[in-house]
Design a protein around this motif. Sequence first.
Motif, PDB file in Angstrom:
ATOM      1  N   GLU A  84       0.752  -1.218   0.041  1.00  0.00           N
ATOM      2  CA  GLU A  84      -0.025   0.063  -0.024  1.00  0.00           C
ATOM      3  C   GLU A  84       0.771   1.214   0.019  1.00  0.00           C
ATOM      4  N   GLY A  85       1.700   1.243  -0.913  1.00  0.00           N
ATOM      5  CA  GLY A  85       2.635   2.578  -1.209  1.00  0.00           C
ATOM      6  C   GLY A  85       3.557   2.765  -0.238  1.00  0.00           C
ATOM      7  N   LYS A  86       4.049   1.668   0.593  1.00  0.00           N
ATOM      8  CA  LYS A  86       5.251   1.903   1.876  1.00  0.00           C
ATOM      9  C   LYS A  86       6.071   0.615   1.541  1.00  0.00           C
ATOM     10  N   LEU A  87       7.037   1.053   1.912  1.00  0.00           N
ATOM     11  CA  LEU A  87       8.311  -0.237   2.252  1.00  0.00           C
ATOM     12  C   LEU A  87       8.273  -0.680   3.664  1.00  0.00           C
ATOM     13  N   TYR A  88       8.038  -1.934   4.058  1.00  0.00           N
ATOM     14  CA  TYR A  88       8.305  -2.520   5.492  1.00  0.00           C
ATOM     15  C   TYR A  88       9.321  -3.225   5.719  1.00  0.00           C
ATOM     16  N   LEU A  89      10.224  -3.186   6.553  1.00  0.00           N
ATOM     17  CA  LEU A  89      11.582  -3.962   6.602  1.00  0.00           C
ATOM     18  C   LEU A  89      11.535  -4.479   8.120  1.00  0.00           C
ATOM     19  N   PHE A  90      11.798  -5.983   7.849  1.00  0.00           N
ATOM     20  CA  PHE A  90      11.424  -6.773   9.013  1.00  0.00           C
ATOM     21  C   PHE A  90      12.659  -7.259   9.555  1.00  0.00           C
ATOM     22  N   GLY A  91      13.134  -7.157  10.993  1.00  0.00           N
ATOM     23  CA  GLY A  91      14.009  -7.832  11.753  1.00  0.00           C
ATOM     24  C   GLY A  91      15.495  -7.616  10.900  1.00  0.00           C
ATOM     25  N   GLY A  92      16.484  -8.617  10.930  1.00  0.00           N
ATOM     26  CA  GLY A  92      17.623  -8.613  10.356  1.00  0.00           C
ATOM     27  C   GLY A  92      18.764  -8.644  11.345  1.00  0.00           C
ATOM     28  N   TRP A  93      19.801  -8.340  10.992  1.00  0.00           N
ATOM     29  CA  TRP A  93      21.168  -8.419  11.732  1.00  0.00           C
ATOM     30  C   TRP A  93      21.945  -7.009  11.656  1.00  0.00           C
ATOM     31  N   ASN A  94      21.973  -6.148  12.917  1.00  0.00           N
ATOM     32  CA  ASN A  94      22.584  -4.994  12.935  1.00  0.00           C
ATOM     33  C   ASN A  94      24.001  -5.000  13.203  1.00  0.00           C
ATOM     34  N   GLY A  95      24.665  -6.135  13.334  1.00  0.00           N
ATOM     35  CA  GLY A  95      26.030  -6.119  13.338  1.00  0.00           C
ATOM     36  C   GLY A  95      26.361  -6.563  14.727  1.00  0.00           C
ATOM     37  N   MET A  96      25.563  -6.631  15.574  1.00  0.00           N
ATOM     38  CA  MET A  96      25.545  -6.927  17.076  1.00  0.00           C
ATOM     39  C   MET A  96      24.748  -8.172  17.307  1.00  0.00           C
ATOM     40  N   ALA A  97      23.338  -8.050  17.267  1.00  0.00           N
ATOM     41  CA  ALA A  97      22.512  -8.876  17.217  1.00  0.00           C
ATOM     42  C   ALA A  97      21.381  -9.052  16.309  1.00  0.00           C
ATOM     43  N   PHE A  98      20.369 -10.105  16.350  1.00  0.00           N
ATOM     44  CA  PHE A  98      19.162 -10.075  15.461  1.00  0.00           C
ATOM     45  C   PHE A  98      18.376  -9.000  16.088  1.00  0.00           C
TER      46      PHE A  98
ATOM     47  N   ALA B 283       7.966  10.971   1.264  1.00  0.00           N
ATOM     48  CA  ALA B 283       8.529  12.022   2.123  1.00  0.00           C
ATOM     49  C   ALA B 283      10.198  11.560   2.151  1.00  0.00           C
ATOM     50  N   ASP B 284      10.639  10.256   1.621  1.00  0.00           N
ATOM     51  CA  ASP B 284      11.974   9.822   1.763  1.00  0.00           C
ATOM     52  C   ASP B 284      12.215   9.755   3.286  1.00  0.00           C
ATOM     53  N   GLN B 285      11.510   9.155   4.087  1.00  0.00           N
ATOM     54  CA  GLN B 285      11.529   9.048   5.625  1.00  0.00           C
ATOM     55  C   GLN B 285      11.339   7.540   6.048  1.00  0.00           C
ATOM     56  N   TRP B 286      12.138   7.239   6.972  1.00  0.00           N
ATOM     57  CA  TRP B 286      11.739   5.944   7.831  1.00  0.00           C
ATOM     58  C   TRP B 286      11.277   6.279   9.023  1.00  0.00           C
ATOM     59  N   GLU B 287      10.436   5.299   9.541  1.00  0.00           N
ATOM     60  CA  GLU B 287       9.792   5.532  10.932  1.00  0.00           C
ATOM     61  C   GLU B 287       9.808   4.175  11.585  1.00  0.00           C
ATOM     62  N   LEU B 288      10.105   4.030  12.948  1.00  0.00           N
ATOM     63  CA  LEU B 288      10.138   2.820  13.599  1.00  0.00           C
ATOM     64  C   LEU B 288       8.550   2.506  13.813  1.00  0.00           C
ATOM     65  N   PHE B 289       7.968   1.362  13.339  1.00  0.00           N
ATOM     66  CA  PHE B 289       6.571   1.158  13.177  1.00  0.00           C
ATOM     67  C   PHE B 289       6.025   0.229  14.153  1.00  0.00           C
ATOM     68  N   ALA B 290       6.670  -0.814  13.998  1.00  0.00           N
ATOM     69  CA  ALA B 290       6.045  -2.094  15.062  1.00  0.00           C
ATOM     70  C   ALA B 290       7.251  -2.716  15.564  1.00  0.00           C
ATOM     71  N   SER B 291       6.858  -3.914  16.212  1.00  0.00           N
ATOM     72  CA  SER B 291       7.855  -4.856  16.849  1.00  0.00           C
ATOM     73  C   SER B 291       7.486  -6.363  16.240  1.00  0.00           C
ATOM     74  N   LEU B 292       8.428  -7.070  16.058  1.00  0.00           N
ATOM     75  CA  LEU B 292       8.194  -8.506  15.963  1.00  0.00           C
ATOM     76  C   LEU B 292       7.877  -9.324  17.192  1.00  0.00           C
TER      77      LEU B 292
END
Length: 439
Positions: free
Chosen positions: A256-270, A281-290
């Motif tokens: 629906e017109g947005k990208l959703y990025l789930f989890g992943g490895w940040n270099g220290m932990a999942f 808007a070319d902008q990210w936001e913290l939207f939810a938690s797994l």
Amino acid sequence: MQNELPLSEREMEILRLAATGASNKEIALTLGISPNTVKVHLRNIFEKIGAASRTEAAAYAIRMGWVEMGDIPADPEEAERAAPEPVSVPQKISQTPGMRLLLIGLGILLTVMFIRRTMTPPAEINSAALTPLPPETGSEQWEALSEMPAERSGMAGVVFENRFYLLGGEGKQGLTAPTWEYTPETQTWASLADKPTPVRYAPAAVLGGQIYLAGGELADGKPVNHLESYNPREDRWESHAPLPENRSQAALAAFEGKLYLFGGWNGMAFSADVYRYDPTADQWELFASLPSARGFASAVVSGNKVLLIGGRNNTTPLDETLAFHPQWVLEGEDPWEQLAPLPQGRFAMGTVELAGNVYLVGGQSYGQVQSILTPLVLHTAENKWAALEAPPLEVGPYLGLLAYENRLHVLGGQTLMQGMTASHQTFQAIYTRLIPLIP
């Protein structure tokens, strides 16, 4: 009624013919136009009705009632020759339009599409999942095509305007920068513009005519926060607002017109974070938690939700199938719904949606690459996983899996016997059969 449809008269003609299974050349011959013109019209049809392939367009047209018996082009002379000998009827009745339509209709063939389903129970899937595939095993559903230009794994793959695109990943000489384009009609590959930041394990999604790649991992194993997009029409890369933190091995979906990025490895932990990107808007936001942190899961849009399948944490491959409802987040509710679990946990697999069902191929289950894990299909209407036939060539993790028309395409990845591979296999998931209207 046709004036109310978002398609032109010519587009309706082409859609009706496509629904009968006619090829581009056959449609061109019937309408007296070139095959390239047919391609252009089909592309416009796909955009107008929101279809990604010919199969989806035909199924949508049939479901909407746009393709009816009287709409399908047919030669009355041919139809009459195909029809049974008519019985003797009064002259007045035989000349009615209804009778003439009936005689034509007797010769028209309807396209019946169905998904081939395997009824293997989950218990049998578990026992077979780690069994190596015998070299001589073959299948009418599977077919091995010409290999890719070189070995490649850890890449992202998408289908856009009837072409395949492989982006990122690595080959035997290291990280791969060129974008590969595959044309199914000619079975040819082309090397296009280099990705500005070569990475592996960066997920991709198509949004607004662009192919977005989020994050990824450098050759030294460090994740990055880059968001880059590729424009296939212009063969050009572009950079966008970076991710809030470095991330690789994440899952990505356009919804629906947005990208959703789930989890992943940040270099220290999942991570258990779910980020949302607004391209306007070319902008990210913290939207939810797994429900729990994970990496190497698969995200696929299915209806009005995003399915998040499998993945791994620090110690264990996950068997979860989760449905994510973005609207529930906005309503202040828990956005996660538990669906049927996988027969066994796995990660780094390929997952696609085709004709309402979700297909899963390859992947890894424990600390090492198995010879093959059983391909699966999630029958979404029944919320049930079932096994598919094993492919003739070995398939492992970090592969590309794409759906095009009625087939799945399995590309590259890592295998136990060969290591990195350049293989290209297809699996026919949907069959089209022609049957007479009246037996």
